[in-house]
Design a protein around this motif. Structure first.
Motif, mmCIF file in Angstrom:
data_model
loop_
_atom_site.group_PDB
_atom_site.id
_atom_site.type_symbol
_atom_site.label_atom_id
_atom_site.label_comp_id
_atom_site.label_asym_id
_atom_site.label_seq_id
_atom_site.Cartn_x
_atom_site.Cartn_y
_atom_site.Cartn_z
ATOM 1 N N UNK A 316 -6.402 14.228 4.389
ATOM 2 C CA UNK A 316 -6.367 12.816 4.006
ATOM 3 C C UNK A 316 -7.766 12.293 3.662
ATOM 4 N N UNK A 317 -8.757 12.768 4.432
ATOM 5 C CA UNK A 317 -10.137 12.353 4.150
ATOM 6 C C UNK A 317 -10.565 12.848 2.767
ATOM 7 N N UNK A 318 -10.282 14.109 2.482
ATOM 8 C CA UNK A 318 -10.634 14.673 1.174
ATOM 9 C C UNK A 318 -9.896 13.962 0.042
ATOM 10 N N UNK A 366 -4.243 3.470 -6.264
ATOM 11 C CA UNK A 366 -4.074 4.591 -5.322
ATOM 12 C C UNK A 366 -5.279 4.708 -4.402
ATOM 13 N N UNK A 367 -6.479 4.539 -4.951
ATOM 14 C CA UNK A 367 -7.697 4.639 -4.135
ATOM 15 C C UNK A 367 -7.704 3.553 -3.047
ATOM 16 N N UNK A 372 -6.939 2.163 2.709
ATOM 17 C CA UNK A 372 -6.337 1.271 3.696
ATOM 18 C C UNK A 372 -5.606 2.082 4.778
ATOM 19 N N UNK A 373 -4.978 3.188 4.334
ATOM 20 C CA UNK A 373 -4.207 4.021 5.265
ATOM 21 C C UNK A 373 -5.094 4.891 6.133
ATOM 22 N N UNK A 374 -6.168 5.453 5.533
ATOM 23 C CA UNK A 374 -6.939 6.481 6.246
ATOM 24 C C UNK A 374 -8.403 6.097 6.466
ATOM 25 N N UNK A 375 -8.752 4.847 6.238
ATOM 26 C CA UNK A 375 -10.138 4.440 6.429
ATOM 27 C C UNK A 375 -10.619 4.657 7.851
#
Length: 439
Positions: A316-318, A366-367, A372-375
């Protein structure tokens, strides 16, 4: 599938019969200005712009570019008769002279490549259609190169024409049918094949000293770059079609996008050793820079979506890193597009089309969603190596230039009657007088 318009003149049979008339083991053909209209190119020539002639008016319409055409060159009158008298038969000289006259009208072909003693007998003159810059070289191989180059440029020109809105609306949305896009791909592959043949089979026949006198746009690296650019734009169209197809998987779209990056990067690399100081070279460099940025934006977008399918936090980070990079590249590509359009000759800023039609909105959305999901994952481990931008995957390239071959040699070269004609002293003196009068 419809045949490429630029190959259609009065009849293909007539065209083929002229293809081999002049060129001893190997030569070429092009059409006359009247044929350009029949080939479908005439509609792209502004009505207030005459082709040729001193009184030609320059049109002020700012053109739109979908497929970049560096330059179109046309032949200029060259004296074929006097340099060849006494070297070959009168019949052959007459036929070559008539065919060269057709070439000047943008038709037929010539060539004197059978014997090395004839290869540099005639000075062949060509000029660029837009600014009348002329190049004159005493080399039949230069003539071959010029004709094949023109075929390639006409194919690119035709491809661009098929992608531009026919109603002439400024900034109008490009609506191109799938069949038309397939025809565009056919034209692009033909152009790529002509240029690839020019590099590997024609340029190698020309001495280095002669090539030094060539204009910048006939440099080996320049021809290679445009050949690869044509392949890139084929993939660009394929990617656009895939993006609209529900059956195309993310992996397929990512692969095409990564291939597109490779093609445009290779084309840009080909120019690294070229003189790009003229307007053609500068414009081509800016075009490739712009298209490469767009391709990378799409590739990182799809790569991010594929990575996000993974279950690990690192995936998810990548993915967020990829989408963030894609967003930055979209912004940079808009600036690169503007730089290209403002460079001489000025072209109109095109509307987003194909794969980029929806990407200007999709990528930033998308960005934002993914961050928002994985910050929070970034905050948990600020020093993680996964927070760096991953490399794009590399794939084998799927497209190659279409095969191209010069036509077969005309039988006149094997005819015993084609031997040099012995002139009487009186005929020789008459020829000398004619030559003085023409000067």
């Amino acid at each position: 599938m419809m045949a490429s318009p630029y190959l259609q003149c009065d009849s293909e049979q007539k065209l083929q019969c002229h293809w081999g008339l002049l060129l001893p083991p190997g030569c070429v053909v092009i059409q006359t200005s009247s044929s350009l209209t029949k080939m479908g190119c005439g509609s792209s020539i502004p009505k207030n712009c005459k082709v040729g002639g001193k009184g030609r008016k320059r049109h002020s319409i700012i053109e739109e570019v979908a497929v970049f055409v560096p330059t179109i060159r046309i032949p200029v009158d060259s004296d074929v008769v006097h340099p060849l008298r006494g070297l070959v038969s009168k019949e052959l000289v007459d036929r070559l002279s008539k065919l060269r006259a057709h070439v000047v009208s943008l038709s037929e072909e010539i060539f004197l490549l059978t014997e090395s003693r004839l290869e540099a007998s005639v000075e062949f003159r060509w000029k660029t259609l837009d600014d009348d810059q002329e190049c004159c070289v005493s080399s039949a191989w230069y003539e071959v190169l010029s004709v094949v180059h023109m075929l390639a440029m006409l194919a690119l020109f035709e491809a661009n024409l098929m992608l531009i809105p026919k109603d002439g609306q400024v900034g109008g949305e490009r609506k191109v049918s799938e069949d038309a896009k397939k025809d565009v791909v056919d034209s692009l592959l033909k152009a790529s094949g002509c240029l690839d043949y020019s590099v590997h089979h024609i340029l190698v026949q020309i001495p280095a000293q002669v090539k030094k006198s060539f204009p910048c746009y006939l440099q080996e690296g320049m021809l290679e770059a445009i050949s690869i650019q044509a392949l890139a734009q084929c993939v660009e169209i394929q990617l656009g079609l895939a993006s609209e197809c529900e059956k195309a998987t993310l992996s397929v779209k990512r692969r095409l996008a990564c291939e597109l990056v490779t093609y445009f990067s290779q084309a840009h690399y080909c120019l690294s050793g070229c003189d790009t100081s003229d307007s053609y070279g500068k414009k081509l460099l800016l075009f490739l820079k712009w298209k490469c940025m767009e391709a990378k934006a799409v590739a990182y977008y799809y790569h991010g979506l594929v990575l996000d399918k993974g279950a690990e936090a690192s995936n998810h980070i990548s993915a967020v890193c990829c989408l963030s990079a894609a967003e930055d590249l979209v912004t940079d590509s808009k600036r690169a597009c503007l730089s290209f359009c403002l460079a001489s000759p000025i072209t109109r800023v095109p509307p987003p089309w194909g794969i980029m039609k929806n990407m200007h909105k999709k990528i930033p959305d998308a960005a934002y969603r993914k961050f928002q999901m994985y910050g929070y994952l970034f905050e948990q481990d600020k020093n993680s190596a996964h927070q760096s931008l991953p490399d794009l995957p590399e794939f084998a390239l799927s497209l190659k230039p279409e095969g191209y071959e010069l036509p077969s040699t005309d039988s006149i070269w094997d005819n015993v009657d084609s031997q040099p004609q012995i002139q009487s002293l009186k005929e020789h003196l008459n020829d000398e007088e004619d030559e003085v009068e023409t000067k």
